[in-house]
Design a protein around this motif. Structure first.
Motif, PDB file in Angstrom:
ATOM      1  N   CYS A 219       0.430  -1.531  -0.358  1.00 60.02           N
ATOM      2  CA  CYS A 219      -0.277  -0.266  -0.317  1.00 60.02           C
ATOM      3  C   CYS A 219       0.967   1.648   0.156  1.00 60.02           C
ATOM      4  O   CYS A 219       1.816   1.103   0.769  1.00 60.02           O
ATOM      5  CB  CYS A 219      -1.228  -0.181   1.360  1.00 60.02           C
ATOM      6  SG  CYS A 219      -2.115  -1.527   1.296  1.00 60.02           S
ATOM      7  N   VAL A 220       1.013   2.540  -0.889  1.00 59.89           N
ATOM      8  CA  VAL A 220       1.287   3.317  -0.815  1.00 59.89           C
ATOM      9  C   VAL A 220       0.674   4.085  -0.239  1.00 59.89           C
ATOM     10  O   VAL A 220      -0.457   4.415  -0.009  1.00 59.89           O
ATOM     11  CB  VAL A 220       1.321   3.938  -2.191  1.00 59.89           C
ATOM     12  CG1 VAL A 220       1.938   5.151  -2.089  1.00 59.89           C
ATOM     13  CG2 VAL A 220       2.724   2.855  -3.269  1.00 59.89           C
ATOM     14  N   GLY A 221       0.601   5.228   0.736  1.00 58.14           N
ATOM     15  CA  GLY A 221       0.171   6.116   1.176  1.00 58.14           C
ATOM     16  C   GLY A 221       0.424   7.661   1.181  1.00 58.14           C
ATOM     17  O   GLY A 221       1.755   7.805   0.361  1.00 58.14           O
TER      18      GLY A 221
ATOM     19  N   HIS B 201     -12.939   4.383   5.371  1.00 57.04           N
ATOM     20  CA  HIS B 201     -12.623   3.853   3.859  1.00 57.04           C
ATOM     21  C   HIS B 201     -11.666   4.260   3.048  1.00 57.04           C
ATOM     22  O   HIS B 201     -11.600   6.082   3.687  1.00 57.04           O
ATOM     23  CB  HIS B 201     -14.373   3.978   3.381  1.00 57.04           C
ATOM     24  CG  HIS B 201     -14.605   5.342   3.207  1.00 57.04           C
ATOM     25  ND1 HIS B 201     -14.591   6.329   2.763  1.00 57.04           N
ATOM     26  CD2 HIS B 201     -15.397   5.710   3.922  1.00 57.04           C
ATOM     27  CE1 HIS B 201     -14.579   7.065   3.062  1.00 57.04           C
ATOM     28  NE2 HIS B 201     -15.410   7.413   3.690  1.00 57.04           N
ATOM     29  N   GLU B 202     -11.201   4.284   2.414  1.00 61.80           N
ATOM     30  CA  GLU B 202     -10.582   4.733   0.939  1.00 61.80           C
ATOM     31  C   GLU B 202     -10.315   4.101  -0.079  1.00 61.80           C
ATOM     32  O   GLU B 202      -9.185   2.757  -0.402  1.00 61.80           O
ATOM     33  CB  GLU B 202      -8.842   4.208   2.082  1.00 61.80           C
ATOM     34  CG  GLU B 202      -8.628   5.129   3.517  1.00 61.80           C
ATOM     35  CD  GLU B 202      -7.051   5.507   3.664  1.00 61.80           C
ATOM     36  OE1 GLU B 202      -6.124   4.459   2.923  1.00 61.80           O
ATOM     37  OE2 GLU B 202      -6.516   5.913   4.741  1.00 61.80           O
ATOM     38  N   CYS B 203     -10.703   5.026  -1.015  1.00 62.43           N
ATOM     39  CA  CYS B 203     -10.961   4.134  -2.593  1.00 62.43           C
ATOM     40  C   CYS B 203      -9.940   4.526  -2.639  1.00 62.43           C
ATOM     41  O   CYS B 203      -8.542   5.837  -3.180  1.00 62.43           O
ATOM     42  CB  CYS B 203     -12.118   4.774  -2.618  1.00 62.43           C
ATOM     43  SG  CYS B 203     -11.506   6.624  -3.461  1.00 62.43           S
ATOM     44  N   GLU B 204      -8.874   3.567  -3.754  1.00 59.92           N
ATOM     45  CA  GLU B 204      -8.087   3.260  -4.410  1.00 59.92           C
ATOM     46  C   GLU B 204      -7.837   2.153  -5.890  1.00 59.92           C
ATOM     47  O   GLU B 204      -8.346   1.554  -5.603  1.00 59.92           O
ATOM     48  CB  GLU B 204      -6.488   3.136  -3.250  1.00 59.92           C
ATOM     49  CG  GLU B 204      -6.868   3.770  -1.915  1.00 59.92           C
ATOM     50  CD  GLU B 204      -5.464   3.653  -1.406  1.00 59.92           C
ATOM     51  OE1 GLU B 204      -4.169   2.726  -1.654  1.00 59.92           O
ATOM     52  OE2 GLU B 204      -5.613   3.701  -0.212  1.00 59.92           O
ATOM     53  N   LEU B 205      -6.775   3.329  -6.811  1.00 58.74           N
ATOM     54  CA  LEU B 205      -7.117   2.546  -7.377  1.00 58.74           C
ATOM     55  C   LEU B 205      -5.863   1.470  -7.495  1.00 58.74           C
ATOM     56  O   LEU B 205      -4.300   2.028  -6.609  1.00 58.74           O
ATOM     57  CB  LEU B 205      -6.320   3.622  -8.936  1.00 58.74           C
ATOM     58  CG  LEU B 205      -5.650   2.463 -10.221  1.00 58.74           C
ATOM     59  CD1 LEU B 205      -7.022   2.529 -10.691  1.00 58.74           C
ATOM     60  CD2 LEU B 205      -4.431   3.028 -10.759  1.00 58.74           C
TER      61      LEU B 205
ATOM     62  N   ASN C 230     -10.735  -1.482  -1.338  1.00 53.64           N
ATOM     63  CA  ASN C 230     -10.800   0.224  -0.423  1.00 53.64           C
ATOM     64  C   ASN C 230      -9.588  -0.431   0.930  1.00 53.64           C
ATOM     65  O   ASN C 230     -10.008  -1.571   1.226  1.00 53.64           O
ATOM     66  CB  ASN C 230     -12.509  -0.729   0.169  1.00 53.64           C
ATOM     67  CG  ASN C 230     -12.847   0.189   0.795  1.00 53.64           C
ATOM     68  OD1 ASN C 230     -11.855   1.046   1.394  1.00 53.64           O
ATOM     69  ND2 ASN C 230     -14.117   0.091   1.822  1.00 53.64           N
ATOM     70  N   ASP C 231      -8.770   0.016   1.117  1.00 48.51           N
ATOM     71  CA  ASP C 231      -7.607   0.444   2.168  1.00 48.51           C
ATOM     72  C   ASP C 231      -8.918   0.924   3.475  1.00 48.51           C
ATOM     73  O   ASP C 231      -8.491   1.411   4.235  1.00 48.51           O
ATOM     74  CB  ASP C 231      -6.712   1.128   1.889  1.00 48.51           C
ATOM     75  CG  ASP C 231      -5.684   0.965   2.428  1.00 48.51           C
ATOM     76  OD1 ASP C 231      -5.563   0.057   3.290  1.00 48.51           O
ATOM     77  OD2 ASP C 231      -4.604   1.953   2.552  1.00 48.51           O
ATOM     78  N   VAL C 232      -9.005  -0.137   3.655  1.00 49.22           N
ATOM     79  CA  VAL C 232     -10.381  -0.035   4.950  1.00 49.22           C
ATOM     80  C   VAL C 232      -8.634  -0.221   5.979  1.00 49.22           C
ATOM     81  O   VAL C 232      -8.051  -0.697   6.339  1.00 49.22           O
ATOM     82  CB  VAL C 232     -11.517  -1.075   5.504  1.00 49.22           C
ATOM     83  CG1 VAL C 232     -12.491  -1.110   6.681  1.00 49.22           C
ATOM     84  CG2 VAL C 232     -12.498  -1.121   4.091  1.00 49.22           C
TER      85      VAL C 232
ATOM     86  N   ALA D 295      -3.539  -1.884  11.391  1.00 47.38           N
ATOM     87  CA  ALA D 295      -4.294  -0.758  11.426  1.00 47.38           C
ATOM     88  C   ALA D 295      -5.441  -1.648  10.184  1.00 47.38           C
ATOM     89  O   ALA D 295      -6.703  -1.226  10.472  1.00 47.38           O
ATOM     90  CB  ALA D 295      -3.759   0.592  11.129  1.00 47.38           C
ATOM     91  N   LYS D 296      -4.222  -2.046   9.048  1.00 50.57           N
ATOM     92  CA  LYS D 296      -5.295  -1.936   7.499  1.00 50.57           C
ATOM     93  C   LYS D 296      -4.897  -3.632   7.370  1.00 50.57           C
ATOM     94  O   LYS D 296      -5.541  -3.531   6.052  1.00 50.57           O
ATOM     95  CB  LYS D 296      -3.810  -1.035   7.138  1.00 50.57           C
ATOM     96  CG  LYS D 296      -4.798   0.919   7.427  1.00 50.57           C
ATOM     97  CD  LYS D 296      -2.996   1.663   6.503  1.00 50.57           C
ATOM     98  CE  LYS D 296      -3.875   2.786   6.570  1.00 50.57           C
ATOM     99  NZ  LYS D 296      -4.524   2.805   5.376  1.00 50.57           N
ATOM    100  N   GLY D 297      -4.509  -4.584   7.959  1.00 50.02           N
ATOM    101  CA  GLY D 297      -4.120  -5.480   7.918  1.00 50.02           C
ATOM    102  C   GLY D 297      -5.177  -6.584   8.848  1.00 50.02           C
ATOM    103  O   GLY D 297      -5.822  -7.795   8.187  1.00 50.02           O
TER     104      GLY D 297
ATOM    105  N   GLY E 200      -3.110   3.956  -2.947  1.00 52.21           N
ATOM    106  CA  GLY E 200      -3.299   5.569  -2.096  1.00 52.21           C
ATOM    107  C   GLY E 200      -4.806   5.897  -2.225  1.00 52.21           C
ATOM    108  O   GLY E 200      -5.294   6.048  -3.407  1.00 52.21           O
ATOM    109  N   SER E 201      -4.611   7.306  -0.672  1.00 49.94           N
ATOM    110  CA  SER E 201      -6.468   7.862  -1.128  1.00 49.94           C
ATOM    111  C   SER E 201      -6.222   9.041  -0.996  1.00 49.94           C
ATOM    112  O   SER E 201      -5.334   9.165  -0.882  1.00 49.94           O
ATOM    113  CB  SER E 201      -7.291   7.054   0.042  1.00 49.94           C
ATOM    114  OG  SER E 201      -8.171   7.810  -0.402  1.00 49.94           O
ATOM    115  N   PRO E 202      -7.571   9.807  -2.392  1.00 51.29           N
ATOM    116  CA  PRO E 202      -7.938  11.066  -2.303  1.00 51.29           C
ATOM    117  C   PRO E 202      -8.396  11.317  -0.462  1.00 51.29           C
ATOM    118  O   PRO E 202      -9.127  11.158   0.203  1.00 51.29           O
ATOM    119  CB  PRO E 202      -8.612  10.888  -3.417  1.00 51.29           C
ATOM    120  CG  PRO E 202      -9.259   9.088  -3.967  1.00 51.29           C
ATOM    121  CD  PRO E 202      -8.174   8.743  -3.214  1.00 51.29           C
TER     122      PRO E 202
HETATM  123 MG    MG Z   1      -4.724   4.003   1.305  1.00 53.23          MG
END
Ligand code: MG
Length: 287
Positions: free
Chosen positions: A68-70, A122-126, A153-155, A175-177, A245-247
């Motif tokens: 995941c790129v942040g 939520h984090e919507c990501e390509l 979705n990088d929940v 936190a994300k896994g 990454g998320s906008p």
């Molecule tokens: Mg993210």
């Protein structure tokens, strides 16, 4: 091609149908590991299912790695700055790993973790899926290593993330896994159908209210730059998935976290929509 993984094998989306292919792979991950998805182009169809009724899996249900790129959209940097004050964008891509057990399908539930149900976000990501592996990639040729794109979705559990960023725990991945925290899909759009440079609209809504909308041309570091940097640390392998990454617009900055019953819809132009319902941890045992 728009390819899917299904409990009965690999399929091509053709109109409003899934054409299940006569190939010996359990899913697209196995197909990528065996040499790539080109064999899907001319494979014979053994069964057709209505797309609306097909229970799709994540394109690669158990990737070798999920990277995941942040902090990779300019408006997300602004959002962080508004809360944290003098926050500078990273000088090069920053990334972390999450376990592949977090990956779930495009219509599967997101389960609230029992240990941290209060600030799930939520984090919507390509996302890009690696086709040909490699290390020390050159940005100018990095796209050649990508099999295709999908949505993710990088929940994230923000309370656990705060502990990680405050040094109380070591890993951002805690936190994300969590299981079910990485919905992906609904399909893999192969690179022959992707226009470069990438400029696709992505969006996220929660129970009918839109929170995120952006174009991938607004990434701070584009996909080739991210892949080049990541591959200097780890070898990329077929089936690896890289979230870009998320906008702006994540719930943390809107004062709105996910609650049980929420319907989270993450969409990508030309890719489709992930539709995941938020369920309590207790429901996990029922499936
Ligand atoms: Mg993210």
């Amino acid at each position: 091609m728009r390819l899917v993984s299904h409990s009965e094998g690999i399929g091509r989306i053709e109109g409003d149908e899934v054409a299940l292919l006569d190939l010996p792979y359990r899913d697209l991950g196995a197909c990528l590991a065996a040499g790539g998805v080109e064999s899907c182009r001319d494979a014979t169809v053994r069964k057709r299912l209505p797309l609306g009724e097909a229970r799709l899996l994540a394109p690669v249900p158990r990737p070798p790695k999920v990277i995941c790129v942040g902090i990779n959209y300019h408006d997300h940097v602004e959002e962080l700055r508004s809360v944290l004050g003098a926050f500078e964008a990273p000088k090069e891509p920053v990334f972390f790993f999450v376990p592949s057990s977090a990956v779930t399908g495009p219509n599967d539930p997101i389960y609230m973790p029992e240990i941290a149900p209060g600030q799930v976000d939520h984090e919507c990501e390509l996302a890009v899926v690696i086709g040909r592996g490699g290390r020390d990639l050159d940005a100018s040729t990095a796209w050649r290593h990508v099999a295709g794109i999908t949505m993710a979705n990088d929940v994230s559990a923000r309370d656990v993330q705060a502990k990680a960023m405050g040094g109380q725990i070591f890993e951002l991945s805690h936190a994300k896994g969590f299981d079910s925290f990485k919905p992906m899909g609904p399909c893999l759009v192969t690179m022959d159908e992707v226009e470069l440079p990438l400029d696709l609209e992505i969006s996220c809504s929660v129970s009918g209210t839109e929170y995120q909308r952006a174009r991938t041309s607004a990434l701070v570091f584009d996909v080739p730059t991210c892949l080049a940097l990541i591959s200097r640390y780890v070898s990329l392998e077929p089936g690896d998935v890289v979230l870009t990454g998320s906008p702006a617009g994540v719930g943390f900055f809107q004062g709105r976290f996910l609650v049980e019953g929420d319907v989270v819809e993450v969409s990508g132009e030309g890719i489709g929509t992930l539709r995941n319902v938020v369920e309590p941890a207790a429901k996990r045992g029922e499936r």
